[in-house]
Design a protein around this motif. Structure first.
Motif, PDB file in Angstrom:
ATOM      1  N   LEU A  27       0.827  -1.199   0.000  1.00  0.00           N
ATOM      2  CA  LEU A  27       0.000   0.000   0.000  1.00  0.00           C
ATOM      3  C   LEU A  27       0.865   1.253   0.000  1.00  0.00           C
ATOM      4  N   GLN A  28       1.982   1.203   0.704  1.00  0.00           N
ATOM      5  CA  GLN A  28       2.918   2.328   0.688  1.00  0.00           C
ATOM      6  C   GLN A  28       3.423   2.571  -0.728  1.00  0.00           C
ATOM      7  N   MET A  29       3.770   1.508  -1.426  1.00  0.00           N
ATOM      8  CA  MET A  29       4.287   1.651  -2.781  1.00  0.00           C
ATOM      9  C   MET A  29       3.229   2.224  -3.731  1.00  0.00           C
ATOM     10  N   GLU A  30       1.964   1.882  -3.500  1.00  0.00           N
ATOM     11  CA  GLU A  30       0.876   2.367  -4.357  1.00  0.00           C
ATOM     12  C   GLU A  30       0.489   3.814  -4.054  1.00  0.00           C
ATOM     13  N   THR A  31       0.586   4.224  -2.777  1.00  0.00           N
ATOM     14  CA  THR A  31       0.056   5.526  -2.368  1.00  0.00           C
ATOM     15  C   THR A  31       1.113   6.526  -1.901  1.00  0.00           C
ATOM     16  N   GLN A  32       2.320   6.063  -1.669  1.00  0.00           N
ATOM     17  CA  GLN A  32       3.410   6.896  -1.139  1.00  0.00           C
ATOM     18  C   GLN A  32       3.152   7.337   0.311  1.00  0.00           C
ATOM     19  N   ILE A  33       2.255   6.631   1.015  1.00  0.00           N
ATOM     20  CA  ILE A  33       2.006   6.886   2.434  1.00  0.00           C
ATOM     21  C   ILE A  33       2.921   5.947   3.217  1.00  0.00           C
ATOM     22  N   ASP A  34       3.670   6.482   4.142  1.00  0.00           N
ATOM     23  CA  ASP A  34       4.658   5.714   4.888  1.00  0.00           C
ATOM     24  C   ASP A  34       4.025   4.490   5.572  1.00  0.00           C
ATOM     25  N   GLN A  35       4.691   3.352   5.491  1.00  0.00           N
ATOM     26  CA  GLN A  35       4.176   2.109   6.060  1.00  0.00           C
ATOM     27  C   GLN A  35       3.957   2.231   7.563  1.00  0.00           C
ATOM     28  N   ALA A  36       4.831   2.914   8.265  1.00  0.00           N
ATOM     29  CA  ALA A  36       4.665   3.071   9.721  1.00  0.00           C
ATOM     30  C   ALA A  36       3.376   3.828  10.040  1.00  0.00           C
ATOM     31  N   LEU A  37       3.035   4.819   9.205  1.00  0.00           N
ATOM     32  CA  LEU A  37       1.778   5.547   9.402  1.00  0.00           C
ATOM     33  C   LEU A  37       0.578   4.663   9.082  1.00  0.00           C
ATOM     34  N   GLU A  42      -4.160   1.735  10.932  1.00  0.00           N
ATOM     35  CA  GLU A  42      -4.889   0.470  11.029  1.00  0.00           C
ATOM     36  C   GLU A  42      -5.103   0.034  12.475  1.00  0.00           C
ATOM     37  N   ARG A  43      -4.201   0.390  13.353  1.00  0.00           N
ATOM     38  CA  ARG A  43      -4.348   0.051  14.779  1.00  0.00           C
ATOM     39  C   ARG A  43      -5.176   1.090  15.527  1.00  0.00           C
ATOM     40  N   GLY A  44      -5.582   2.154  14.844  1.00  0.00           N
ATOM     41  CA  GLY A  44      -6.377   3.187  15.481  1.00  0.00           C
ATOM     42  C   GLY A  44      -5.583   4.110  16.386  1.00  0.00           C
ATOM     43  N   GLU A  45      -4.267   4.091  16.240  1.00  0.00           N
ATOM     44  CA  GLU A  45      -3.404   4.933  17.074  1.00  0.00           C
ATOM     45  C   GLU A  45      -3.342   6.373  16.573  1.00  0.00           C
ATOM     46  N   ARG A  46      -3.587   6.555  15.277  1.00  0.00           N
ATOM     47  CA  ARG A  46      -3.602   7.889  14.679  1.00  0.00           C
ATOM     48  C   ARG A  46      -4.738   7.969  13.683  1.00  0.00           C
ATOM     49  N   ILE A  47      -5.329   9.132  13.590  1.00  0.00           N
ATOM     50  CA  ILE A  47      -6.357   9.383  12.587  1.00  0.00           C
ATOM     51  C   ILE A  47      -5.675  10.018  11.383  1.00  0.00           C
ATOM     52  N   PRO A  48      -5.885   9.479  10.198  1.00  0.00           N
ATOM     53  CA  PRO A  48      -5.232  10.046   9.012  1.00  0.00           C
ATOM     54  C   PRO A  48      -5.653  11.499   8.789  1.00  0.00           C
TER      55      PRO A  48
END
Length: 77
Positions: A27-37, A42-48
């Protein structure tokens, strides 16, 4: 009377990613959104942030409320 909103859990984002048979790195490769983010979302720790929600919404062809776990309907309105 105020409606109680569902809390962001990241469940729908993870479901969409798995439906496409993507890893977080994929997904990172497709969207350029960092994998750690992606992992934190996905864990609900941060809201995009809004910009990221727009990228994910366009990529998965879904609505932002679905990504935020505010609805069970993934269809764009």
């Amino acid at each position: 009377m105020e409606k109680q909103r569902k809390a962001f859990t990241g469940h729908n984002l993870k479901t969409l990613r798995k439906q496409r048979k993507l890893t977080q790195i994929g997904l990172q490769m497709e969207t350029q959104i960092d994998q750690a983010l992606i992992s934190k979302f996905e864990r609900g720790e941060r809201i995009p942030p809004t910009e990221t929600l727009c990228i994910l919404s366009d990529y998965f062809d879904t609505n932002i409320d679905y990504l935020l776990d505010r609805t069970d309907n993934p269809q764009k309105i």
